[in-house]
Design a protein around this motif. Structure first.
Motif, PDB file in Angstrom:
ATOM      1  N   ILE A 217       0.853  -1.200  -0.035  1.00 49.77           N
ATOM      2  CA  ILE A 217      -0.133  -0.009   0.057  1.00 49.77           C
ATOM      3  C   ILE A 217       0.547   1.153  -0.100  1.00 49.77           C
ATOM      4  CG2 ILE A 217      -1.897  -1.117   1.161  1.00 49.77           C
ATOM      5  CD1 ILE A 217      -1.070  -0.039   3.725  1.00 49.77           C
ATOM      6  N   LEU A 218       0.509   2.285  -0.777  1.00 54.01           N
ATOM      7  CA  LEU A 218       1.262   3.588  -0.668  1.00 54.01           C
ATOM      8  C   LEU A 218       0.816   4.336   0.584  1.00 54.01           C
ATOM      9  CD1 LEU A 218       3.012   4.796  -2.787  1.00 54.01           C
ATOM     10  CD2 LEU A 218       0.990   5.973  -3.591  1.00 54.01           C
ATOM     11  N   VAL A 219       1.645   4.584   1.470  1.00 53.13           N
ATOM     12  CA  VAL A 219       1.630   5.413   2.723  1.00 53.13           C
ATOM     13  C   VAL A 219       2.396   6.700   2.453  1.00 53.13           C
ATOM     14  CG1 VAL A 219       2.365   5.280   4.967  1.00 53.13           C
ATOM     15  CG2 VAL A 219       1.679   3.367   3.859  1.00 53.13           C
ATOM     16  N   ALA A 220       1.844   7.802   2.937  1.00 54.42           N
ATOM     17  CA  ALA A 220       2.400   9.140   2.836  1.00 54.42           C
ATOM     18  C   ALA A 220       2.936   9.399   4.349  1.00 54.42           C
ATOM     19  CB  ALA A 220       1.128  10.288   2.548  1.00 54.42           C
ATOM     20  N   THR A 221       4.079   9.847   4.315  1.00 49.46           N
ATOM     21  CA  THR A 221       4.881  10.359   5.409  1.00 49.46           C
ATOM     22  C   THR A 221       5.598  11.736   5.244  1.00 49.46           C
ATOM     23  OG1 THR A 221       6.835   9.111   4.791  1.00 49.46           O
ATOM     24  CG2 THR A 221       5.430   8.008   6.157  1.00 49.46           C
ATOM     25  N   ALA A 295      14.709   3.373   0.096  1.00 45.40           N
ATOM     26  CA  ALA A 295      14.671   4.314  -0.906  1.00 45.40           C
ATOM     27  C   ALA A 295      14.084   3.820  -2.314  1.00 45.40           C
ATOM     28  CB  ALA A 295      16.227   5.069  -1.474  1.00 45.40           C
ATOM     29  N   ALA A 296      14.227   2.647  -2.598  1.00 43.99           N
ATOM     30  CA  ALA A 296      13.633   2.008  -3.672  1.00 43.99           C
ATOM     31  C   ALA A 296      12.343   1.685  -3.753  1.00 43.99           C
ATOM     32  CB  ALA A 296      14.223   0.842  -4.148  1.00 43.99           C
ATOM     33  N   ALA A 297      11.654   2.057  -2.348  1.00 39.62           N
ATOM     34  CA  ALA A 297      10.085   1.906  -2.409  1.00 39.62           C
ATOM     35  C   ALA A 297       9.565   3.054  -2.338  1.00 39.62           C
ATOM     36  CB  ALA A 297       9.738   1.095  -0.992  1.00 39.62           C
ATOM     37  N   VAL A 298      10.108   4.227  -2.595  1.00 39.09           N
ATOM     38  CA  VAL A 298       9.602   5.643  -2.565  1.00 39.09           C
ATOM     39  C   VAL A 298       9.103   5.907  -3.742  1.00 39.09           C
ATOM     40  CG1 VAL A 298      10.095   7.996  -1.956  1.00 39.09           C
ATOM     41  CG2 VAL A 298      11.106   6.431  -0.627  1.00 39.09           C
ATOM     42  N   GLU A 299       7.791   6.315  -3.781  1.00 45.15           N
ATOM     43  CA  GLU A 299       7.060   6.616  -4.995  1.00 45.15           C
ATOM     44  C   GLU A 299       7.384   8.068  -5.448  1.00 45.15           C
ATOM     45  OE1 GLU A 299       4.654   5.759  -8.556  1.00 45.15           O
ATOM     46  OE2 GLU A 299       5.721   4.629  -7.234  1.00 45.15           O
ATOM     47  N   LEU A 384       9.147  18.328   3.606  1.00 48.09           N
ATOM     48  CA  LEU A 384       9.504  17.285   2.701  1.00 48.09           C
ATOM     49  C   LEU A 384       8.547  15.866   3.033  1.00 48.09           C
ATOM     50  CD1 LEU A 384      11.826  16.754   0.266  1.00 48.09           C
ATOM     51  CD2 LEU A 384      12.801  15.007   1.835  1.00 48.09           C
ATOM     52  N   ALA A 385       7.710  15.782   1.995  1.00 48.07           N
ATOM     53  CA  ALA A 385       6.911  14.681   2.048  1.00 48.07           C
ATOM     54  C   ALA A 385       7.218  13.353   1.085  1.00 48.07           C
ATOM     55  CB  ALA A 385       5.388  15.151   1.811  1.00 48.07           C
ATOM     56  N   LEU A 386       6.876  12.136   1.410  1.00 50.29           N
ATOM     57  CA  LEU A 386       7.380  10.974   0.839  1.00 50.29           C
ATOM     58  C   LEU A 386       5.834  10.064   0.632  1.00 50.29           C
ATOM     59  CD1 LEU A 386      10.646   9.857   2.449  1.00 50.29           C
ATOM     60  CD2 LEU A 386      10.220  11.807   0.530  1.00 50.29           C
ATOM     61  N   GLU A 387       5.940   9.556  -0.466  1.00 46.58           N
ATOM     62  CA  GLU A 387       4.937   8.553  -0.837  1.00 46.58           C
ATOM     63  C   GLU A 387       5.668   7.082  -0.981  1.00 46.58           C
ATOM     64  OE1 GLU A 387       0.576   9.921  -2.349  1.00 46.58           O
ATOM     65  OE2 GLU A 387       2.198   9.656  -3.858  1.00 46.58           O
ATOM     66  N   THR A 388       5.417   6.221  -0.142  1.00 45.44           N
ATOM     67  CA  THR A 388       6.306   5.059  -0.009  1.00 45.44           C
ATOM     68  C   THR A 388       5.437   3.627  -0.046  1.00 45.44           C
ATOM     69  OG1 THR A 388       7.897   6.335   1.231  1.00 45.44           O
ATOM     70  CG2 THR A 388       7.997   3.850   1.309  1.00 45.44           C
ATOM     71  N   TRP A 389       5.890   2.770  -0.861  1.00 50.38           N
ATOM     72  CA  TRP A 389       4.929   1.515  -0.697  1.00 50.38           C
ATOM     73  C   TRP A 389       5.577   0.705   0.367  1.00 50.38           C
ATOM     74  CZ3 TRP A 389       1.035   1.078  -3.818  1.00 50.38           C
ATOM     75  CH2 TRP A 389       1.156   1.845  -5.277  1.00 50.38           C
ATOM     76  N   VAL A 390       4.582   0.077   1.105  1.00 53.09           N
ATOM     77  CA  VAL A 390       4.762  -0.625   2.371  1.00 53.09           C
ATOM     78  C   VAL A 390       4.233  -1.862   2.155  1.00 53.09           C
ATOM     79  CG1 VAL A 390       4.468  -0.565   4.722  1.00 53.09           C
ATOM     80  CG2 VAL A 390       5.039   1.621   3.623  1.00 53.09           C
TER      81      VAL A 390
END
Length: 393
Positions: A217-221, A295-299, A384-390
């Protein structure tokens, strides 16, 4: 032999697509005979969740023969099948129907002497040669009327059919299924599960476990939020040339919470600007660390910048944003293109390439420049905001 698998884009097909169901799964112990009440698989008018019939002539795990002698269970199961393979699995340029047998045990199983058929009433089912099913693994057999040890002398009917696996000692497993669409498999939800545990994945997983993990799932942090703590440097001269690099030692820099600057009510950490109000220090510098486990999981990476007057932002030493500053190399005395005036607390958005992130420690660095030497205020904050596949546990 060349085998090509299609990677499924849709993890599971639904019965709303006109697919059938596994109508029954039974086990018997005697030598294959005509069932007492034979049934013909039919396609439900309104497709429903798979239903299973309770075996009446034995179970898949235990039983006895008519003479009372204990009959061992089948060490392998009919784990998955596809009766209408049009592009999911390619074998030497063809697309055969296929059946997967799975061995859940701790030891390999030799299929020599086992039988496989598509007809529970077949008096002479196909006898398998010596084929190895590895422990905790699968073996795919091709129902294409072809020749060779892995090929079967029958095809499966997409409109509904049966698969019958028999052991040399007489125990059989019979799986009957209804109509299935093109490239839709009938598969046990978990390998060799028993009961109503069938699913209908698109493309299937031939030769692999049926236990497919849930998609991530894509999680925003927000690893760097507004009002974060920053290391800062200001003075009559610039910091060392490598000040924006990850390896730079900023241990001697001061630290404070954003917004940082002077001259405005929203400023939290007040910075010095020298002894001459008419010739203030022209620039201030900031650094913050963020940790990225994968880092590879960051969308996606989104940067929001509040600057008064102009600023350039660097990620791991590379410039990723510039606002209200001239083009070209920046020096300590470079002035912003204009004063912020009424937009001193405005936020400016930038997209950053996720590939610039690295596993572990990352460094954001910012240089903030005045528009004039006598400017009355200076201000900086950043998010700084990231969207990451978790993965889903």
């Amino acid at each position: 032999m060349i085998v090509v698998f299609l990677l499924a884009c849709t993890p599971t097909a639904t019965l709303d697509s006109g697919l059938g169901a596994v109508l029954s799964e039974t086990s018997d112990i005697a030598t294959p005979t005509t069932p007492t009440t034979p049934t013909t698989p039919t396609t439900p008018t309104t497709p429903t969740t798979p239903t299973m019939t309770t075996p009446t002539t034995g179970s898949s795990t235990s039983g006895t023969t008519d003479t009372g002698v204990a009959s061992p269970p089948l060490p392998v199961c009919i784990n998955e099948l596809m009766p209408s393979n049009t592009r999911s699995l390619e074998l030497d340029g063809a697309f055969p129907d296929w059946i997967e047998l799975y061995n859940p045990g701790p030891l390999p199983v030799d299929l020599a002497g086992y039988t496989l058929s598509d007809d529970p009433d077949d008096p002479v089912p196909h006898v398998l040669p010596s084929l190895r099913v590895p422990a905790g693994g699968a073996r795919v057999l091709y129902a294409d009327e072809g020749s060779g040890p892995d090929h079967l002398p029958f095809r499966l009917a997409a409109g509904g059919d049966a698969v019958v696996l028999g052991a040399p000692w007489g125990r059989r497993s019979v799986v009957r299924f209804g109509a299935l669409g093109d490239d839709v498999a009938a598969a046990r939800s978990t390998d060799c599960c028993e009961g109503a545990c069938w699913s209908f994945p698109f493309a299937g997983t031939p030769g692999e476990t049926n236990v497919v993990p849930d998609p991530p799932i894509l999680v925003a942090t927000t690893p760097v939020s507004r009002g974060s703590s920053w290391r800062w440097w200001t003075g009559p001269e610039a910091p060392p040339l490598d000040w924006a690099a990850v390896a730079h030692d900023d241990g001697a820099w001061d630290e404070g919470v954003a917004p940082l600057g002077y001259g405005d009510a929203h400023i939290v950490t007040v910075l010095p600007y020298g002894d001459n109000p008419g010739a203030k220090w022209p620039a201030a510098y900031f650094r913050a660390v963020l940790e990225v486990p994968d880092a590879a999981a960051v969308e996606s990476v989104e940067l929001q910048l509040m600057r008064d007057d102009g600023a350039a932002v660097y990620l791991n030493g590379l410039e990723v944003a510039r606002s209200n500053l001239p083009e070209g190399p920046l020096e300590h005395g470079t002035l912003a293109l204009g004063a912020a005036y009424e937009d001193e607390t405005a936020w400016y958005r930038f997209d950053v390439e996720p590939e610039l992130l690295r596993d572990g420690t990352n460094v954001l660095a910012v240089e903030l420049h005045q528009a004039t030497a006598g400017s009355s205020d200076l201000g900086f904050d950043l998010e700084l905001a990231l969207e990451t596949w978790v993965p889903v546990d």
